[in-house]
Scaffold this motif. Structure first.
Motif, mmCIF file in Angstrom:
data_model
loop_
_atom_site.group_PDB
_atom_site.id
_atom_site.type_symbol
_atom_site.label_atom_id
_atom_site.label_comp_id
_atom_site.label_asym_id
_atom_site.label_seq_id
_atom_site.Cartn_x
_atom_site.Cartn_y
_atom_site.Cartn_z
ATOM 1 N N HIS A 90 39.359 45.040 47.097
ATOM 2 C CA HIS A 90 39.489 46.235 47.655
ATOM 3 C C HIS A 90 38.177 47.021 48.316
ATOM 4 C CE1 HIS A 90 43.557 47.332 46.276
ATOM 5 N NE2 HIS A 90 43.237 46.373 45.140
ATOM 6 N N VAL A 91 38.527 47.128 49.677
ATOM 7 C CA VAL A 91 37.051 47.649 50.344
ATOM 8 C C VAL A 91 37.542 49.077 50.450
ATOM 9 C CG1 VAL A 91 35.525 47.240 52.247
ATOM 10 C CG2 VAL A 91 36.903 45.525 51.440
ATOM 11 N N PHE A 92 36.711 49.984 50.158
ATOM 12 C CA PHE A 92 37.042 51.269 50.021
ATOM 13 C C PHE A 92 36.053 52.041 51.224
ATOM 14 C CE2 PHE A 92 37.606 50.451 45.507
ATOM 15 C CZ PHE A 92 38.789 50.759 45.400
ATOM 16 N N ALA A 93 36.415 53.252 51.601
ATOM 17 C CA ALA A 93 36.172 53.896 52.666
ATOM 18 C C ALA A 93 34.592 54.364 52.461
ATOM 19 C CB ALA A 93 36.537 55.598 52.916
ATOM 20 N N ASP A 94 33.815 54.033 51.574
ATOM 21 C CA ASP A 94 32.381 54.267 51.437
ATOM 22 C C ASP A 94 31.671 52.860 51.440
ATOM 23 O OD1 ASP A 94 32.939 53.284 48.954
ATOM 24 O OD2 ASP A 94 31.713 54.592 47.765
ATOM 25 N N GLY A 95 32.402 51.703 51.746
ATOM 26 C CA GLY A 95 31.845 50.374 51.563
ATOM 27 C C GLY A 95 31.805 49.629 50.306
ATOM 28 N N THR A 96 32.092 50.415 49.152
ATOM 29 C CA THR A 96 32.173 49.869 48.135
ATOM 30 C C THR A 96 33.203 48.890 47.878
ATOM 31 O OG1 THR A 96 31.465 51.815 46.847
ATOM 32 C CG2 THR A 96 32.433 50.247 45.241
ATOM 33 N N ALA A 97 33.137 47.613 47.148
ATOM 34 C CA ALA A 97 34.133 46.786 47.012
ATOM 35 C C ALA A 97 34.122 46.349 45.633
ATOM 36 C CB ALA A 97 33.789 45.435 47.886
ATOM 37 N N VAL A 98 35.621 45.934 45.316
ATOM 38 C CA VAL A 98 35.762 45.386 43.918
ATOM 39 C C VAL A 98 36.855 44.283 44.064
ATOM 40 C CG1 VAL A 98 37.300 47.224 43.497
ATOM 41 C CG2 VAL A 98 36.649 46.089 41.480
ATOM 42 N N SER A 99 36.651 43.521 43.106
ATOM 43 C CA SER A 99 37.738 42.177 43.029
ATOM 44 C C SER A 99 38.548 42.471 41.677
ATOM 45 C CB SER A 99 37.131 40.986 43.284
ATOM 46 O OG SER A 99 36.805 40.510 44.500
ATOM 47 N N LEU A 100 39.847 42.764 41.528
ATOM 48 C CA LEU A 100 40.439 42.723 40.394
ATOM 49 C C LEU A 100 41.294 41.563 40.004
ATOM 50 C CD1 LEU A 100 42.107 46.241 41.326
ATOM 51 C CD2 LEU A 100 39.930 45.872 40.229
ATOM 52 N N PRO A 101 40.555 41.173 38.741
ATOM 53 C CA PRO A 101 41.385 40.009 37.944
ATOM 54 C C PRO A 101 42.820 40.079 37.914
ATOM 55 C CG PRO A 101 39.342 40.512 36.854
ATOM 56 C CD PRO A 101 39.721 41.713 37.602
ATOM 57 N N ASN A 102 43.604 38.911 37.730
ATOM 58 C CA ASN A 102 45.029 38.904 37.944
ATOM 59 C C ASN A 102 45.386 39.262 36.491
ATOM 60 O OD1 ASN A 102 47.807 38.712 38.359
ATOM 61 N ND2 ASN A 102 47.595 37.052 39.579
ATOM 62 N N ALA A 103 46.262 39.986 36.049
ATOM 63 C CA ALA A 103 47.118 40.056 34.954
ATOM 64 C C ALA A 103 46.157 40.287 33.638
ATOM 65 C CB ALA A 103 47.991 39.192 34.636
ATOM 66 N N SER A 104 44.875 40.855 33.764
ATOM 67 C CA SER A 104 43.950 41.031 32.943
ATOM 68 C C SER A 104 43.351 42.642 32.762
ATOM 69 C CB SER A 104 42.500 39.921 33.078
ATOM 70 O OG SER A 104 41.545 40.309 32.103
ATOM 71 N N ARG A 105 43.890 43.425 31.913
ATOM 72 C CA ARG A 105 43.550 44.600 31.842
ATOM 73 C C ARG A 105 42.027 44.805 31.446
ATOM 74 N NH1 ARG A 105 43.047 48.368 27.625
ATOM 75 N NH2 ARG A 105 43.380 50.572 28.395
ATOM 76 N N ALA A 106 41.572 44.110 30.258
ATOM 77 C CA ALA A 106 40.235 43.980 30.175
ATOM 78 C C ALA A 106 39.204 43.412 31.439
ATOM 79 C CB ALA A 106 39.588 43.117 28.927
ATOM 80 N N GLY A 107 39.710 42.629 32.112
ATOM 81 C CA GLY A 107 38.816 42.150 33.072
ATOM 82 C C GLY A 107 38.774 43.189 34.311
ATOM 83 N N VAL A 108 39.987 43.848 34.613
ATOM 84 C CA VAL A 108 40.087 45.015 35.472
ATOM 85 C C VAL A 108 39.245 46.161 35.150
ATOM 86 C CG1 VAL A 108 41.595 46.749 36.722
ATOM 87 C CG2 VAL A 108 42.289 44.276 36.635
ATOM 88 N N VAL A 109 39.231 46.494 33.958
ATOM 89 C CA VAL A 109 38.398 47.612 33.593
ATOM 90 C C VAL A 109 36.728 47.322 33.520
ATOM 91 C CG1 VAL A 109 37.637 48.778 31.159
ATOM 92 C CG2 VAL A 109 39.844 48.345 31.705
#
Length: 496
Positions: A90-109
């Motif tokens: 995800h690339v947000f409006a302020d330029g921040t970017a984050v990649s979210l792991p697949n099917a991993s709640r701990a990884g996403v957190v």
């Protein structure tokens, strides 16, 4: 053995046909176009290949179950399923970017904490716990059982356990997805992440019920999958399973009416005046089409869930790029709008406005999708079913937005093709090319879909415009429900 006529060869219709055939019925599918798959189409040019419909598969268990129930070969023997990891960037409006792991709640957190600051991940993780409770409360009635006769219970009861929120000396609970984002997530980037799950379905998060929390929960709990060679391969596999089960297909066969005899459906009539008799008719068509086919025989009565008329469609831009896909590129990147309120007003407001859209960039890295040392990229965005500006102008705007995720895009661009809501209408028959949404609880029932059974005995509705609504997984579930209602009768209580 009953004779069953299936109208349309979309994924819900194909799923029902395969299950009915394996139960011993004689099934014939009549499709007005020259191919199967409904919205699951493919565009090919100069060695490039693109999905023009759904590009990712949630809940693959739905199609695994279909293949287990209809033959010896499992789904994985017929297509190659690939788990998409990361699930999304995800690339947000302020330029921040984050990649979210697949099917991993701990990884996403962990990923959200690192990208958005300490505490962001915990707030999202706590939200997913509440979303799971909404999922547990609604999974069977919304996905696995025929629509309840007392469906008003689902319409009036909000299953999401919202956190109490003090505002202006009053304690309130979030009733919409936007309120969940503002009051519980308390970060505009997390709110944008949440709201995009509604927006991607063509829903306005400002009025979409909090029960839509099940959409991100499903993705995080069950993962996101891709079919090697493109999602069209899934349609091919289901079609071939139907052929193996002796389902008959007639393409270029436009059904113009559902026949009625002695108070029940008795077959279908075609544009050339010929007829095909049947004991049951399964209609995988949009609501307006079904109304025309049953002129004089209302299929919905007072007190039943009315057919939805979705207002949003999809605009897809297919990009042929020179040069190979860089190593480590995310399969799916969501470039969020710079102004969410303006975007929502442009899509759902009364006054027409032009706004920066949220664009999903799909870069599968599948060697079958492009010539060697080249890349096939797909851009999608939600548009009104009848866009108020030219689709080429919108496509050019989407390409500009996508440059935030693919900086060298214009330098690499060989050519592009645009697929509009009108193309979707041609493929699926849906009015204005609108796309059906998944069934959701609360909101007075306006996001439920009509029952698979109809007021005309022997006539059943299947696919995205019938219970349980739109999406690849939901279409497969719809097929299972219709097959169960025909094979086991009106006492069928759902899949196990």
């Amino acid at each position: 053995m009953a004779r069953i006529a299936v109208i349309g060869a979309g994924m819900g219709a194909l799923s029902a046909a395969a299950r009915l055939a394996v139960a011993g019925h004689r099934v014939a599918v009549y499709e007005r176009t020259d191919t199967y798959g409904g919205a699951l189409r493919r565009f090919e040019r100069d060695g490039f290949s693109f999905d023009t419909g759904p590009a990712l598969l949630p809940l693959p268990a739905v199609y695994r179950d279909l293949f287990v129930k209809t033959g010896k070969e499992p789904l994985e023997a017929c297509v190659e399923l690939v788990q998409v990891d990361p699930s999304s960037r995800h690339v947000f409006a302020d330029g921040t970017a984050v990649s979210l792991p697949n099917a991993s709640r701990a990884g996403v957190v962990a990923a959200l904490d690192e990208a958005l600051g300490s505490g962001a991940g915990k707030r999202w993780g706590d939200f997913l716990v509440r979303a799971r409770e909404a999922w547990d409360r609604t999974r069977r009635p919304l996905l696995e059982e025929p629509l309840w006769p007392n469906w008003q219970v689902l319409a009036d009861r909000e299953p999401y356990p919202a956190v109490p929120h003090k505002r202006l000396l009053r304690t309130r609970r979030a009733g919409t997805l936007a309120e969940v984002g503002a009051w519980e997530l308390r970060d505009p980037r997390l709110a944008a992440l949440l709201e995009n799950y509604a927006l991607a379905q063509g829903l306005d998060p400002r009025v979409t019920p909090a029960s839509a929390a099940v959409l991100p929960y499903m993705e995080h709990a069950f993962g996101t999958w891709y079919v090697r060679g493109g999602m069209r391969e899934l349609a091919r596999a289901v079609y071939e399973r139907c052929l193996a089960r002796k389902v008959e297909f007639r393409f270029g066969a436009e059904v113009t009416g559902v026949l009625e005899k002695d108070g029940r459906a008795s077959g279908v009539e075609f544009a050339d005046g010929t007829v095909a008799e049947a004991d049951f008719v399964v209609a995988g068509v949009a609501p307006g089409v079904l109304d025309r086919l049953t002129a004089g025989h209302p299929v919905r009565g007072a007190g039943e869930v009315p057919a939805q008329r979705a207002a949003a469609g999809r605009l897809t831009v297919l990009l042929a790029l020179r040069g190979a896909r860089p190593e480590g590129t995310a399969h799916r990147t969501v470039v969020h709008t710079q102004d969410r309120e303006a975007e929502l007003d442009a899509l759902f407001g009364a006054a027409a406005r032009h706004a920066d859209p949220t664009v999903t960039v799909l870069r599968p890295g599948d060697p079958r999708s492009a010539p060697e040392e080249h890349e096939a990229v797909t851009l999608t965005t939600v548009v009104p079913a009848r866009p108020d500006r030219s689709c080429e102008d919108l496509a050019a705007h989407m390409i500009s937005v996508a440059e935030r995720a693919v900086p060298d895009l214009r330098d690499r661009l060989l050519w592009h093709e645009v697929r509009t809501p009108a193309d979707i209408a041609e493929a699926t028959g849906a009015e204005d090319g609108s796309v059906p949404v998944p069934a959701l609880a609360a909101a007075g029932g306006r996001l439920l879909h009509p029952s698979n059974s109809t007021r005309l005995p022997g006539l059943f509705a299947v696919g995205g415009w019938a219970h349980p609504g739109g999406g690849l997984a939901h279409a497969g579930m719809s097929g299972a429900l219709v097959a169960g209602l025909i094979v086991e009768g009106p006492d069928f209580r759902g899949s196990q």
